[in-house]
Enzyme design. Structure first.
Site, PDB file in Angstrom:
ATOM      1  NE  ARG A 168     -51.128  -6.604  -6.606  1.00 28.99           N
ATOM      2  CZ  ARG A 168     -50.223  -6.803  -7.541  1.00 28.99           C
ATOM      3  NH1 ARG A 168     -50.383  -7.558  -8.675  1.00 28.99           N
ATOM      4  NH2 ARG A 168     -49.454  -5.752  -8.031  1.00 28.99           N
TER       5      ARG A 168
ATOM      6  CD  GLU B 273     -50.277 -11.170  -8.867  1.00 25.72           C
ATOM      7  OE1 GLU B 273     -49.073 -11.200  -9.195  1.00 25.72           O
ATOM      8  OE2 GLU B 273     -50.691 -10.449  -8.111  1.00 25.72           O
TER       9      GLU B 273
ATOM     10  CB  SER C  19     -73.193 -22.215  -7.316  1.00 31.30           C
ATOM     11  OG  SER C  19     -74.071 -21.424  -7.621  1.00 31.30           O
TER      12      SER C  19
END
Length: 151
Positions: A88, A91, A114
């Site tokens: 997820r 995604e 960063s």
């Protein structure tokens, strides 16, 4: 006219007209992150919003149905994580990574967030439709510095 061609036209028109992503989001009354991701090809844009956007950007109305079509989200990856929780996040970055990058550059300039000077927080947020997961990524902005080493 392909979705990739329209995306290139959107990016060029936005820059040429000196429009911010926020201005485009405001024009269609949508959140800025959603708008960026949609304009970069990660969400279908409803025809009414697409019409407004192509007008604002000065693009051909023929782009509206292409913008409204369901996109191929992310890209053609070769190594997709299989753990559902990790997938997820993968995604999310496939869909919103380009939008996050664009917004960082628009708000901060040419640079990166960063992952060394960095913190992350995960919290539960109660919600009537089911608790929400809130993930906060907090990284120092590092501008690109194109200087050569001496010597």
């Amino acid at each position: 006219m392909t979705r990739d061609e329209i995306t290139a036209d959107i990016v060029a028109a936005r820059l040429a007209k000196q429009l911010t992503w926020q201005q485009l989001a405001d024009a269609i009354d949508r959140p800025v992150m959603w708008t960026i991701a949609a304009l970069l090809g990660q969400h279908p844009i409803p025809a009414d919003s697409g019409t407004v956007l192509v007008d604002v950007l000065g693009l051909d109305q023929a782009a509206v149905p292409v913008l409204a079509a369901s996109p191929v989200r992310g890209g053609l990856a070769t190594a997709v994580p299989t753990d559902p929780t990790i997938y997820r996040f993968y995604e999310v970055l496939q869909v919103y990574g380009g939008a996050i990058k664009e917004l960082i550059h628009e708000e901060f300039g040419d640079g990166i967030m960063s992952a060394i000077n960095f913190s992350i927080d995960v919290q539960r947020k109660p919600h009537s439709a089911g608790d929400r997961v809130v993930v906060t990524l907090d990284g120092k902005f590092l501008p690109y510095d194109w200087t050569a080493a001496e010597g």
